[in-house]
Design a protein around this motif. Sequence first.
Motif, PDB file in Angstrom:
ATOM      1  N   UNK A 152       0.829  -1.220   0.000  1.00 56.86           N
ATOM      2  CA  UNK A 152       0.000   0.000   0.000  1.00 56.86           C
ATOM      3  C   UNK A 152       0.854   1.258   0.000  1.00 56.86           C
ATOM      4  N   UNK A 153       1.968   1.222   0.702  1.00 56.61           N
ATOM      5  CA  UNK A 153       2.853   2.386   0.766  1.00 56.61           C
ATOM      6  C   UNK A 153       3.621   2.569  -0.539  1.00 56.61           C
ATOM      7  N   UNK A 154       4.059   1.479  -1.160  1.00 52.83           N
ATOM      8  CA  UNK A 154       4.877   1.567  -2.360  1.00 52.83           C
ATOM      9  C   UNK A 154       4.061   1.867  -3.605  1.00 52.83           C
ATOM     10  N   UNK A 155       2.803   1.424  -3.650  1.00 50.87           N
ATOM     11  CA  UNK A 155       1.974   1.634  -4.839  1.00 50.87           C
ATOM     12  C   UNK A 155       1.518   3.090  -4.909  1.00 50.87           C
ATOM     13  N   UNK A 156       1.671   3.750  -6.069  1.00 45.66           N
ATOM     14  CA  UNK A 156       1.224   5.146  -6.189  1.00 45.66           C
ATOM     15  C   UNK A 156      -0.279   5.315  -5.995  1.00 45.66           C
ATOM     16  N   UNK A 157      -1.085   4.328  -6.446  1.00 44.48           N
ATOM     17  CA  UNK A 157      -2.541   4.421  -6.331  1.00 44.48           C
ATOM     18  C   UNK A 157      -3.086   3.078  -5.869  1.00 44.48           C
ATOM     19  N   UNK A 162       6.344  13.881  -6.466  1.00 43.17           N
ATOM     20  CA  UNK A 162       6.971  13.999  -5.158  1.00 43.17           C
ATOM     21  C   UNK A 162       7.154  12.656  -4.489  1.00 43.17           C
ATOM     22  N   UNK A 163       8.007  12.635  -3.500  1.00 47.99           N
ATOM     23  CA  UNK A 163       8.216  11.463  -2.660  1.00 47.99           C
ATOM     24  C   UNK A 163       7.471  11.642  -1.350  1.00 47.99           C
ATOM     25  N   UNK A 164       6.934  10.565  -0.827  1.00 46.44           N
ATOM     26  CA  UNK A 164       6.168  10.569   0.428  1.00 46.44           C
ATOM     27  C   UNK A 164       5.008  11.573   0.322  1.00 46.44           C
ATOM     28  N   UNK A 165       4.235  11.409  -0.748  1.00 43.43           N
ATOM     29  CA  UNK A 165       3.101  12.298  -0.999  1.00 43.43           C
ATOM     30  C   UNK A 165       1.846  11.696  -0.386  1.00 43.43           C
ATOM     31  N   UNK A 166       0.877  12.529  -0.133  1.00 44.00           N
ATOM     32  CA  UNK A 166      -0.406  12.076   0.389  1.00 44.00           C
ATOM     33  C   UNK A 166      -1.316  11.701  -0.771  1.00 44.00           C
ATOM     34  N   UNK A 167      -2.014  10.587  -0.594  1.00 38.59           N
ATOM     35  CA  UNK A 167      -2.900  10.111  -1.652  1.00 38.59           C
ATOM     36  C   UNK A 167      -4.072   9.358  -1.064  1.00 38.59           C
ATOM     37  N   UNK A 168      -4.456   8.273  -1.744  1.00 40.79           N
ATOM     38  CA  UNK A 168      -5.605   7.485  -1.297  1.00 40.79           C
ATOM     39  C   UNK A 168      -5.323   6.876   0.077  1.00 40.79           C
ATOM     40  N   UNK A 169      -6.262   6.988   1.010  1.00 43.54           N
ATOM     41  CA  UNK A 169      -6.046   6.412   2.351  1.00 43.54           C
ATOM     42  C   UNK A 169      -6.055   4.880   2.303  1.00 43.54           C
ATOM     43  N   UNK A 170      -5.344   4.266   3.228  1.00 48.22           N
ATOM     44  CA  UNK A 170      -5.271   2.817   3.317  1.00 48.22           C
ATOM     45  C   UNK A 170      -4.922   2.442   4.745  1.00 48.22           C
ATOM     46  N   UNK A 171      -4.984   1.159   5.025  1.00 42.12           N
ATOM     47  CA  UNK A 171      -4.593   0.632   6.332  1.00 42.12           C
ATOM     48  C   UNK A 171      -3.408  -0.304   6.128  1.00 42.12           C
ATOM     49  N   UNK A 172      -2.259   0.096   6.615  1.00 45.12           N
ATOM     50  CA  UNK A 172      -1.063  -0.723   6.495  1.00 45.12           C
ATOM     51  C   UNK A 172      -1.220  -1.972   7.357  1.00 45.12           C
ATOM     52  N   UNK A 173      -1.069  -3.149   6.711  1.00 50.04           N
ATOM     53  CA  UNK A 173      -1.266  -4.449   7.370  1.00 50.04           C
ATOM     54  C   UNK A 173      -2.660  -4.564   7.980  1.00 50.04           C
ATOM     55  N   UNK A 174      -3.606  -3.769   7.451  1.00 48.23           N
ATOM     56  CA  UNK A 174      -4.969  -3.823   7.951  1.00 48.23           C
ATOM     57  C   UNK A 174      -5.163  -3.204   9.319  1.00 48.23           C
ATOM     58  N   UNK A 175      -4.136  -2.517   9.847  1.00 47.37           N
ATOM     59  CA  UNK A 175      -4.192  -1.992  11.211  1.00 47.37           C
ATOM     60  C   UNK A 175      -3.950  -0.490  11.280  1.00 47.37           C
ATOM     61  N   UNK A 176      -2.914  -0.001  10.606  1.00 43.70           N
ATOM     62  CA  UNK A 176      -2.460   1.378  10.772  1.00 43.70           C
ATOM     63  C   UNK A 176      -3.041   2.252   9.668  1.00 43.70           C
ATOM     64  N   UNK A 177      -3.915   3.220   9.991  1.00 42.96           N
ATOM     65  CA  UNK A 177      -4.472   4.098   8.951  1.00 42.96           C
ATOM     66  C   UNK A 177      -3.437   5.111   8.475  1.00 42.96           C
ATOM     67  N   UNK A 178      -3.164   5.136   7.182  1.00 41.78           N
ATOM     68  CA  UNK A 178      -2.190   6.042   6.581  1.00 41.78           C
ATOM     69  C   UNK A 178      -2.714   6.533   5.245  1.00 41.78           C
ATOM     70  N   UNK A 179      -2.115   7.588   4.736  1.00 35.71           N
ATOM     71  CA  UNK A 179      -2.421   8.061   3.385  1.00 35.71           C
ATOM     72  C   UNK A 179      -1.159   8.518   2.658  1.00 35.71           C
ATOM     73  N   UNK A 180       0.007   8.082   3.119  1.00 34.02           N
ATOM     74  CA  UNK A 180       1.287   8.475   2.532  1.00 34.02           C
ATOM     75  C   UNK A 180       1.745   7.388   1.581  1.00 34.02           C
TER      76      UNK A 180
END
Length: 379
Positions: free
Chosen positions: A57-62, A122-140
């Motif tokens: 989720x973090x590595x994929x642009x979208x 850009x690097x470390x840009x904000x985009x579509x929200x996701x949950x890393x490993x299904x636990x941590x809410x992020x959008x970076x």
Amino acid sequence: MASSETTLPAPVRGQPENRLVVAGQWRLMWLRFRKHKLAMAGGVVTILIYLVVAFAEFLAPTAPEDYKAAYSYAPPQMLHFISMKSGSPSLLLHVNGYKIEVDKQAGRRNFVADPEVEIPVGLFVRGAPYRLWGLIPLDVHLIGPLNDRDPMFLLGADRLGRDMLSRMIYGARISMSVGLIGVSIALVLGILLGGLSGYFGGGVDTLIQRLIEFLQSLPSIPLWIGLAAAIPPDVDPVLVYFLITVILSGLGWTGLARVVRGRFFALKTEDFIKAARLDGNSSLRIIVRHMVPSFLSHIIAVVTLAIPAMILSETALSFLGVGLRPPIVSWGVLLSEAQNIRSLAQAPWLLLPGGCVVIAVLSLNFLGDGLRDAMDPYA
């Protein structure tokens, strides 16, 4: 009478004391494995692939389902670091935009890079929200356009305008996990049935070996296709993923069972097994606590070599349309879109997931080959 004992001279100050360094089994195996350059390279690539799987989720642009219909079959864009838009060179991470050219003879539109349009990236840009490993809410996200509405397709787009790079990253999670989970199930079945066959022998051995011979005599691909095609098309995608994994692992344990059976035949007459039996240990405890750990290193090598076969099986089934199905994203599902010759001629980058399969399978095979050699450091 002269003494028969030999007195060793005391070590001289300033000189290192002579020592005999004896390497342990695991140390010898590591030294042997380190000499296998292809295995080392395969291990590094395998670790990198599973890191991509863990942080997809973090590595994929979208997100894999996000699409821009106006950019159907848009070609790959190249990352640029120098901008000439202001008239003088300046440092700016960007990709060039698209301009459309109409091919009147072929009756289609073509996307061409437009150097006059620079899309900031850009690097470390904000985009579509996701949950890393299904636990941590992020959008970076690691990389992406600074404006979500701008197109950025580093590896091109598919027929619906979805980013191929993002879909390949998410596809790695499914394809690699099918191999890992499938081999884990096959490992349990292979050790259990192969262990029972080799430990007890007699009628149990005959029954299990005839079952193995029956399964190995069946043609693999037609059998997989028949079982996978029996799954109804309206079944939940998660259940399809589970059933495909069970099918692959249910037919992939026979080779490991044969290896385990042979090792058990050789070990059950050893003194430490007889001592464990006389000490009152149950058969299950002797198998799990004494026999299996004695050749665990060999099992690791066999498992490493079995994972690529699972990945290729899933890819083949999904490519033929009887394995995993959309909206699940795997490398095989992505390759199924390359079956259309017309689409492939217009968008050859649809074959890129096949390159991912080749890299993953080769790296795992090299790793398994190196582990197999390292398991016997005295050879």
